[in-house]
Design an enzyme around this catalytic site. Structure first.
Site, PDB file in Angstrom:
ATOM      1  N   GLU A   1       0.829  -1.214   0.000  1.00 18.66           N
ATOM      2  CA  GLU A   1       0.000   0.000   0.000  1.00 18.66           C
ATOM      3  C   GLU A   1       0.860   1.260   0.000  1.00 18.66           C
ATOM      4  OE1 GLU A   1      -2.642  -0.923  -0.874  1.00 18.66           O
ATOM      5  OE2 GLU A   1      -2.672  -2.930  -0.059  1.00 18.66           O
ATOM      6  N   GLY A   2       1.955   1.233  -0.741  1.00 19.25           N
ATOM      7  CA  GLY A   2       2.871   2.361  -0.825  1.00 19.25           C
ATOM      8  C   GLY A   2       3.987   2.219   0.184  1.00 19.25           C
TER       9      GLY A   2
END
Length: 530
Positions: free
Chosen positions: A434-435
């Site tokens: 998620e990044g």
């Protein structure tokens, strides 16, 4: 090791960081009371301890299996998932018009922490479905909402997020997946996606994939990306042209299937556009932001689990003598100063991460629920800067706390049977997916530009607010907040005794000491630049 959801700690953070009572009083959370919140948390705690925690270690050992394109989850997972959606837990914060309970995200955050604390590999699946619901509700056509949202809200179907490709990790400008208009309002999707959590599984009959792809006339870079809804099972009941070709062999979260997905191997997977053409990244970021807060809560959950296991072990393991017992035999290792230091560090970091994550959830709630437009915008600004901070801080400390947990266990922590090693293996992905956490820092810069014309002082102002609390300024300044905190700590001592004193002291140290020092450092930097 068993898992005990820390309901008193959660309630403390919801009340004194998430400002739960203030939100109830001012109508942000209508039809909600502290009793209702506590009852929901207690029931969620029971479910997480009795249903989810028992499948954690067996799931880690067994993992998910792929055979002829079908994925079988670890023993007990399918039954646990059916019990979970049967209890209505997936619909807790879902929109009421599609069958959800429309309860606050702050309350759902506490429950999410429990699911992931009991079994992180299980918690990955609903995390993505929550985000899919938000993205579809915000950007989908009315037809797509009517066809898919109720099933996703209920948890009868799950969602996935399809961004990453072999040549394009975090750089989405390099994706090559294609989408061709078909003439009937649908598109034909072709390409490969990797690292897709729960891309294929046996928990539900259908899986709804949210896929980034390029149209034939798309401009280069991220401006040319569109978002498509691609179901595993089409509305007519037939199988779509999408399949899982492999499962990754991973360091941790073994029971969560991480899939390589192929779209269009037989001519093109049917998909439908979400939002506008070439505006898919903005739509996907609705899902991404939801996932970032959920991953922050995963970090809190793993840190809490590591704290509990380390404290339990240290309270039972006898080794060495202590000056305090006059050399009368071995003592439990919690009697040693260095062990106590590690346990205090673990607890302090976990409390700090929980505070930031719950403050983020509360800010998102206010950005969506406040009646006043100015308050909604202020809360939205607050959420914008807190979301990347929560994701990066909570996941970094999850790794640190899990590592300290192994150290508390000593040599036994390096042995899989104690379970301490699993926490570190599972936690390691959190600062990556998620990044990656380095990317979260890039989100902080544009967010800060909205807070003040002088960007050099914007960060200090925001940290000052976090240290003192946003509601305090509305209610009479930091002095009033300090009085509330003292009152809360006194009440906590009466209810929970010594454990509350230690917890409150650690929380105050993290909030007041660390926050004040950070503000002072930022002020000094600003002064030197001026």
């Amino acid at each position: 090791m068993t898992y005990r959801a820390p309901v008193p700690e959660m309630l403390f953070m919801m009340r004194h960081v998430g400002e739960l009572e203030h939100a109830i009083d001012d109508g942000t959370y209508p039809d909600l009371s502290l009793d209702v919140v506590e009852n929901i948390l207690q029931e969620a705690a029971r479910f997480s301890a009795e249903v989810l925690a028992p499948i954690n270690r067996p799931g880690d050992r067994h993992g998910a299996r792929l055979c002829d394109g079908a994925v079988t989850t670890a023993p007990g997972f399918k039954e646990a998932y059916q019990a979970w959606i049967g209890g209505g837990w997936n619909a807790l914060a879902g929109p009421a018009e599609y069958g959800g309970q429309d309860l606050p995200l702050l309350l759902n955050a506490g429950c999410s922490e429990m699911w992931n604390g009991a079994c992180l590999a299980f918690g990955v699946a609903p995390l993505l479905t929550f985000g899919g619901v938000e993205a579809l509700a915000a950007h989908g056509s009315e037809d797509l909402k009517q066809r898919y949202l109720a099933r996703l809200v209920a948890g009868e179907w799950t969602a996935t997020m399809n961004l990453t490709e072999p040549q394009a990790g975090s750089d989405l400008s390099a994706i090559r997946t294609r989408a061709e208009p078909y003439g009937d309002g649908s598109y034909r999707i072709s390409g490969q996606k990797i690292f897709i959590s729960y891309g294929e599984h046996d928990l539900t009959d259908n899986i709804i994939h949210f896929v980034l792809a390029r149209l034939p006339d798309a401009p280069k870079g991220t401006r040319g990306i569109s978002l498509f809804l691609v179901p595993k099972i089409l509305p007519d009941g037939s199988r779509n042209d999408v399949c899982c070709t492999s499962l990754e062999h991973k360091l941790g979260i073994h029971a969560s299937p991480t899939c390589t997905m192929i779209y269009g191997d037989g001519g093109g997977a049917r998909g439908w556009l979400i939002g506008e053409e070439h505006r898919g990244l903005a739509c996907m970021f609705t899902m991404m932001n939801s996932a970032r807060l959920s991953v922050a809560l995963q970090g809190v959950a793993i840190a809490e689990r590591a704290c509990q296991d380390a404290l339990s072990f240290a309270s039972e393991r006898r080794q060495g003598a202590s000056p305090s017992n006059n050399g009368n035999g071995m003592v439990t290792i919690i009697g040693h100063a260095d062990v106590r230091r590690m346990l205090a560090t673990m607890r302090g970091l976990t409390n700090a991460a929980r505070a930031i994550a719950y403050a983020t959830a509360a800010a998102i709630d206010r950005s969506q629920r406040c009646q006043d437009a100015t308050e909604r915008q202020a809360a939205s600004d607050r959420a914008a800067i807190l979301t990347p901070v929560a994701k990066a801080f909570a996941t970094d400390i999850a790794v640190e706390v899990a590592s300290l947990g192994i150290q508390v266990h000593g040599g036994m922590g390096f042995i899989e049977e104690t379970g301490a090693a699993q926490h570190l293996r599972d936690a390691r992905i959190l600062s990556i997916y998620e990044g990656t956490n380095g990317i979260q820092a890039r989100d902080g810069a544009p967010a800060n530009r909205r807070y003040a014309p002088n960007r050099r002082t914007a960060g200090a102002g925001r940290l000052r607010e976090l240290a003192g609390g946003g509601a305090a300024d509305r209610q009479g300044g930091r002095q009033s907040r300090a009085g509330d905190a003292v009152h809360a700590r006194r009440a906590g001592r009466q209810r929970h005794g010594g454990r509350a004193r230690r917890r409150d002291s650690l929380f105050a140290t993290v909030r007041d000491g660390a926050g004040r020092r950070a503000v002072e450092r930022l002020r000094a930097r600003s002064a030197s630049r001026d």
